[in-house]
Scaffold this motif. Structure first.
Motif, PDB file in Angstrom:
ATOM      1  N   LYS A 429       1.101  -1.187   0.234  1.00 40.05           N
ATOM      2  CA  LYS A 429       0.193  -0.243   0.007  1.00 40.05           C
ATOM      3  C   LYS A 429       0.690   1.627   0.239  1.00 40.05           C
ATOM      4  O   LYS A 429       0.889   2.431  -0.567  1.00 40.05           O
ATOM      5  CB  LYS A 429      -1.115  -0.064   1.139  1.00 40.05           C
ATOM      6  CG  LYS A 429      -2.114  -1.211   1.664  1.00 40.05           C
ATOM      7  CD  LYS A 429      -2.612  -0.685   2.120  1.00 40.05           C
ATOM      8  CE  LYS A 429      -4.111  -2.431   2.847  1.00 40.05           C
ATOM      9  NZ  LYS A 429      -4.338  -2.032   4.364  1.00 40.05           N
ATOM     10  N   THR A 449      -2.570  -5.144  -7.093  1.00 44.14           N
ATOM     11  CA  THR A 449      -3.634  -5.361  -5.220  1.00 44.14           C
ATOM     12  C   THR A 449      -2.366  -6.443  -4.523  1.00 44.14           C
ATOM     13  O   THR A 449      -3.189  -7.448  -3.793  1.00 44.14           O
ATOM     14  CB  THR A 449      -4.527  -5.985  -5.377  1.00 44.14           C
ATOM     15  OG1 THR A 449      -4.833  -6.512  -6.539  1.00 44.14           O
ATOM     16  CG2 THR A 449      -5.673  -4.719  -5.908  1.00 44.14           C
ATOM     17  N   ILE A 452      -2.903  -7.423  -0.601  1.00 46.06           N
ATOM     18  CA  ILE A 452      -3.413  -6.420  -0.265  1.00 46.06           C
ATOM     19  C   ILE A 452      -4.988  -7.688   0.309  1.00 46.06           C
ATOM     20  O   ILE A 452      -5.725  -8.360  -0.766  1.00 46.06           O
ATOM     21  CB  ILE A 452      -3.956  -4.994  -0.617  1.00 46.06           C
ATOM     22  CG1 ILE A 452      -2.565  -5.052  -0.851  1.00 46.06           C
ATOM     23  CG2 ILE A 452      -5.022  -4.533  -0.781  1.00 46.06           C
ATOM     24  CD1 ILE A 452      -2.655  -4.043  -1.140  1.00 46.06           C
ATOM     25  N   LYS A 457      -8.099  -4.276  -1.331  1.00 41.71           N
ATOM     26  CA  LYS A 457      -8.478  -4.318  -2.656  1.00 41.71           C
ATOM     27  C   LYS A 457      -9.076  -3.336  -3.536  1.00 41.71           C
ATOM     28  O   LYS A 457      -9.671  -3.430  -4.369  1.00 41.71           O
ATOM     29  CB  LYS A 457      -9.076  -5.923  -3.056  1.00 41.71           C
ATOM     30  CG  LYS A 457      -7.860  -6.413  -4.161  1.00 41.71           C
ATOM     31  CD  LYS A 457      -8.237  -8.393  -3.818  1.00 41.71           C
ATOM     32  CE  LYS A 457      -6.801  -9.084  -3.949  1.00 41.71           C
ATOM     33  NZ  LYS A 457      -7.125  -9.742  -3.729  1.00 41.71           N
ATOM     34  N   ILE A 460      -8.851  -0.073  -3.639  1.00 37.07           N
ATOM     35  CA  ILE A 460      -8.198   0.162  -4.599  1.00 37.07           C
ATOM     36  C   ILE A 460      -8.940   0.276  -5.960  1.00 37.07           C
ATOM     37  O   ILE A 460      -8.914   1.185  -6.362  1.00 37.07           O
ATOM     38  CB  ILE A 460      -7.200  -0.585  -4.857  1.00 37.07           C
ATOM     39  CG1 ILE A 460      -5.834  -0.586  -3.354  1.00 37.07           C
ATOM     40  CG2 ILE A 460      -6.291  -0.415  -5.746  1.00 37.07           C
ATOM     41  CD1 ILE A 460      -4.734  -0.714  -2.666  1.00 37.07           C
ATOM     42  N   SER A 478      -3.467  -7.363 -13.315  1.00 36.56           N
ATOM     43  CA  SER A 478      -3.532  -7.788 -12.071  1.00 36.56           C
ATOM     44  C   SER A 478      -3.421  -9.575 -12.655  1.00 36.56           C
ATOM     45  O   SER A 478      -4.227  -9.722 -14.325  1.00 36.56           O
ATOM     46  CB  SER A 478      -4.787  -7.887 -11.856  1.00 36.56           C
ATOM     47  OG  SER A 478      -5.634  -8.358 -10.867  1.00 36.56           O
ATOM     48  N   GLU A 483     -10.776  -8.666 -11.274  1.00 41.29           N
ATOM     49  CA  GLU A 483     -10.947  -7.413 -10.881  1.00 41.29           C
ATOM     50  C   GLU A 483     -10.307  -6.785 -12.444  1.00 41.29           C
ATOM     51  O   GLU A 483     -10.913  -5.106 -12.256  1.00 41.29           O
ATOM     52  CB  GLU A 483      -9.294  -7.563 -10.370  1.00 41.29           C
ATOM     53  CG  GLU A 483      -8.850  -6.305  -9.681  1.00 41.29           C
ATOM     54  CD  GLU A 483      -7.459  -6.833  -8.491  1.00 41.29           C
ATOM     55  OE1 GLU A 483      -7.794  -5.809  -7.471  1.00 41.29           O
ATOM     56  OE2 GLU A 483      -6.775  -6.628  -9.366  1.00 41.29           O
TER      57      GLU A 483
END
Ligand SMILES: Nc1ncnc2c1ncn2[C@@H]1O[C@H](COP(=O)(O)OP(=O)(O)OP(=O)(O)O)[C@@H](O)[C@H]1O
Ligand SMILES: [Mg+2]
Lengths: 525, 358
Positions: A429, A449, A452, A457, A460, A478, A483
């Motif tokens: 982070k 992420t 995280i 997540k 973000i 990712s 996501e």
């Protein structure tokens, strides 16, 4: 049922079977473990029980104390209170160093890859574990090759580790751990840099070990993975034990609620972000035939306020693409235009001057400066962009740091804490904050992420979309396709170093992406 | 992508590691330098004895350079080796002059033991301070250096000579190599000669090479120098490993003192002054990184050879003043380090690119 456990988690055993029998099956018991760090109570009277032949998920938000519990178990940290018992060893387990832990039958894959980059793959797998003064490296190489082959790890035994990708290094660390004749296998976020194929391979291996009676501790922030392999879940929050539950009795949403310490009802607020389509037409960045030592020539452009992404399996070249854009690898050709003007970007500094920011994939190697404070790490990129001869005011720095510590929910004792002492997810982070703070025109996020927790997540993802609305262009990478689908309005699909498709609008579905990755799309590039 | 097809072609040759590359550069430079000296300066350089003298005259330096390589790979440094040479020479000389028995074998044996014991004592002391008390190695070995020099002066302020017959006999024993010799003007064949010290030095190189490559301790030293924290997590006893690297370097320094005395059987308070700096330079030229984790004693051997050759070339040229030697050595070191960092950074960029396929 739930409540009883929450109040009296200590020494709780599954009621359906006889307590005595369970007792015999226990390979590891940790009781009343406490660990204090300056400014933080990382563990507070935590109990943990591991049984033979079970996969036990250890869950909690970033900074909950999962890694600390593991490091106390393996002798990296001493404990301030509590006791550890291992089956077959009378009394308190004599573990004062990772070496002792190995000898006691505990093998561990730590969250941060802890291998030596200057040694070969085989050496990394066997060093610290051989008997006698002279090591038969030929023999080790042979054994290492066998392990590499059986786990399908794309590395050679004699290869220097530093030349392996992060994912391969992670697999090597796993290969090292599973090879030992262990009683307990500890895996601290082993899947954070692996792709689906490798994860399923790892799960097969874990089930295999489980059937041989090994007790496995498994930490991850991917909830699906927890439900796919685990038998039991222990939840930690803020260094305290929340409870231990059989997987079947803890639905996903309840697990999240327990991790975050919220009521089920409060979770409604965690609605998923909606992707956003930019209306602007101005092209912010455009590359034609851009190539680097690691990436074949490709074309790419991104509009103002657009969020797009590169997807593909590990090794498909998605990271190389963005590294080329940022000038992180040696550029070998191509034309680049930033806001319509032809420019040359051959190193990260030039990229930053043209308003491009890049969050690298490997935080340990390219990002974090462990000994600097949280504040200095956050300020770093902004300071570089402004130039070192125009120092920022102290109060300004503090304000910035405060803002992002709050916004990203960074768990740290203070701004002055060295980043190295933060939990893995919180370090991630901090780097994210560093780049967000610079407010570049074009921000590249490679696995932002990773490691995280679920709540953050979503936070973000929402933040990225908010930035896009404020006209920042973002490239998002990712391993979790879901996501990407939630944030990106355009996806570039890669396979084996080539672009094999570009998906927009209605094509943005999980099925479509998978199909394109697997080879349904047109081959070009 | 070729790297993603592993197991199938694991027999394929590995790309050169950094250490090997740097070592090859050192060997290459030495060969070019020596060959051009033979061609351009002719004369003395054409005799094989001249080449063997590189070893004869620098045996002690070769040994302490090996010692430095070991500690530097482990991420440490030892600047007391020169001092230990001085102390060993002085102590052995005094011993041979005043208290050694007449029997030559016993006297020589005791001298050897004394030399090794002095080195061992320093190694144990420094290793303990650095590894277990976690004091900066530079400071500990700086103290070791002062201590050794101080003790040397206490033993004798004036220069002393070894006259013990047993030891003198040892000094005169040399390996004769007739086929490298030449025929003198009067028709006699004069064999080329290799001193015992030079043979010892070469054996030390071989032993350290084997130790670093094949033993648990050796690989542990690389691991500790490469990444201390990871080494700990991999189950290596980091403190013990670094402790032993200092013990080894201490013992080697004691041995180097003995070898020094065998080359020139006399001692004074400033003997082998600054030789630790030459040893560090030789290690670096041979490809050992000051940051630890990378290095190779064969490279170090050639590092010494390069420094020695520079010395010889300048000594035989019109510029035979000592400052020219220093400046040439310094320039060489500078060029070398620049070359290394350029090569490594180019490789680094490529390596990173390869490593980050994801
Ligand atoms: N060496 C250390 N020195 C000081 N504080 C530490 C140290 N290691 C961990 N902490 C603190 O202890 C707490 C727990 O950290 P830990 O690494 O166990 O979290 P975690 O549950 O593993 O989180 P993540 O999911 O992010 O990996 C954090 O607040 C962290 O800042
Ligand atoms: Mg952790």
């Amino acid at each position: 049922m739930e409540n009883i456990r929450d109040e009296a988690p200590r020494l709780f055993y599954d009621t359906t079977e006889g307590a005595a029998r369970m007792q015999n099956d226990v390979v590891l018991t940790m009781r009343g473990i406490s660990k204090l760090f300056p400014g933080t109570r990382a563990l507070d009277n935590v109990d943990f029980t591991l049984r033979r032949g079970e996969i036990h998920a250890l869950m909690g938000e970033n900074g909950a104390g999962k890694s600390t519990l593991i490091k106390v178990l393996t002798g990296v940290y001493g404990k301030d209170a509590g006791s550890i018992h291992i089956e077959g060893i009378e009394g308190e387990a004599p573990i004062h160093s990772p070496q002792d832990a190995q000898n006691a039958g505990i093998s561990t894959v730590y969250q941060e890859i802890t291998l030596c980059p200057n040694l070969t793959v085989a050496e990394n797998m066997f060093i610290g574990r051989t008997d006698g003064a002279i090591v038969n490296w030929k023999d080790c190489e042979k054994k290492a090759t066998a392990i590499l082959e059986s786990l399908n790890i794309p590395a050679r035994a004699k290869q220097e580790l530093s030349s392996c990708s992060l994912a391969v290094q992670q697999m090597v660390a796993i290969g090292r751990a599973v090879d030992m004749n262990c009683k307990v296998l500890v895996l601290d976020e082993p899947t954070s840099s692996l792709d689906e194929q490798e994860v399923s391979m790892l799960f097969k291996l874990m089930r295999d070990l489980k059937s041989r009676g090994v007790g496995i501790v498994f930490v991850t922030h991917f909830l699906e993975q927890v439900y796919e392999v685990s038998d039991r879940i222990t939840v930690l929050r803020n260094g305290k034990l929340v409870g231990e539950y059989p997987v079947a009795e803890l639905p996903q949403l309840e697990l999240v609620a327990k991790m975050m310490g919220k009521d089920l009802n409060d979770l409604e607020g965690l609605e998923k972000a909606d992707r956003h389509t930019s209306a602007a037409t101005e092209t912010v960045y455009e590359a034609e035939g851009l190539s680097s030592t690691a990436r074949r020539p490709f074309d790419f452009r991104i509009r103002r306020g657009e969020v797009n992404g590169f997807t593909g399996l590990l090794g498909s070249g998605r990271s190389e693409s963005v590294r080329a854009i940022f000038g992180a690898d040696r550029i070998t050709g191509g034309k680049v235009r930033v806001r319509g003007k032809a420019v040359k970007i051959t190193n990260p500094h030039e990229a930053m001057k043209h308003g491009i920011g890049y969050l690298p994939e490997d935080r340990k190697r390219d990002g974090i400066i462990a000994d600097l404070s949280v504040r200095d790490n956050i300020i770093l990129a902004l300071q570089v962009m402004r130039g070192f001869f125009r120092p920022m005011k102290r109060s300004e720095m503090e304000a910035f740091a405060d803002e992002y510590i709050k916004e990203l929910n960074i768990k740290t004792a203070s701004q002055n804490t060295p980043v190295g002492s933060l939990s893995g997810g919180n370090q991630q982070k901090v780097i994210l904050a560093r780049w967000l703070l610079t407010h570049p025109d074009y921000l590249i996020l490679d696995e932002p992420t990773r490691g995280i927790d679920v709540g953050t997540k979503l936070e973000i993802q929402r933040l990225v979309l908010k930035l896009a609305e404020e006209n920042m262009s973002v490239t998002f990478i990712s391993s979790e396709i879901e996501e990407m689908l939630r944030t990106c309005s355009r996806l570039i699909v890669m396979r084996d170093g080539n672009t094999v498709g570009e998906l927009t609008g209605d094509e943005l579905t999980q099925a479509h992406v998978m199909e394109t990755i697997a080879g349904g799309g047109v081959q070009h590039g | 992508m070729t790297t993603v097809q592993p197991a199938l072609n694991h027999r394929r040759r590995e790309p050169l590691s950094d250490a090997t590359l740097l070592m090859l550069i050192a060997i290459g430079i030495f060969l070019v330098m020596y060959a051009s000296a033979v061609i351009l300066m002719g004369g003395a350089f054409q005799k094989p004895q001249q080449f063997l003298d590189l070893f004869n005259e620098n045996a002690a330096l070769i040994i302490i350079a090996c010692a430095l390589t070991v500690v530097m790979i482990g991420g440490g440094i030892n600047i007391s080796v020169g001092g230990i040479i001085g102390l060993t020479c002085m102590a052995c000389t005094k011993f041979l002059e005043y208290s050694a028995p007449q029997n030559s074998v016993v006297a020589v044996l005791l001298t050897v033991l004394l030399a090794l014991a002095i080195g061992l004592a320093f190694g144990l002391f420094e290793g303990f301070m650095v590894s277990y008390l976690e004091i900066q190695p530079f400071i500990v070995t700086l103290a070791g250096m002062f201590l050794a020099r101080g003790l040397t002066t206490i033993l004798s302020v004036n220069p002393v000579k070894v006259t013990h017959e047993g030891f003198q006999a040892l000094v005169k024993t040399k390996l004769q190599i007739p086929w490298l010799g030449y025929v003198a003007k009067n028709g006699n064949l004069i064999s080329a000669k290799l001193e015992i010290g030079a043979i010892v030095a070469l054996l030390v190189v071989a032993a350290v090479w084997l130790m670093l490559r094949y033993t648990k301790l050796g690989r542990g030293i690389y691991a500790v120098g490469g990444n201390r924290q990871s080494a700990l997590m991999l189950g290596i006893n980091v403190k013990r490993t670094s402790f032993w690297s200092y013990v080894i370097s201490g013992v080697l320094a004691g041995l180097a003192g003995l070898v020094f005395l065998m080359h020139k059987p006399a001692a004074n308070a400033s003997i082998a002054m600054r030789s630790e700096m030459d040893a560090i330079a030789a290690s670096i030229i041979g490809g050992t990184l000051l940051t630890g984790g990378v290095g190779n004693v064969i490279g170090t051997l050639f590092g010494v050879m390069i420094l020695a050759a520079i010395q010889k070339i300048i000594g035989l040229s019109p510029l035979n003043e000592s400052w020219w030697q220093d400046m040439a050595s310094g320039a060489m070191l500078g060029i070398f380090i620049m070359l290394q960092s350029v090569i490594l950074s180019r490789r680094g960029k490529r390596g990173k690119a390869e490593a980050s396929k994801g």
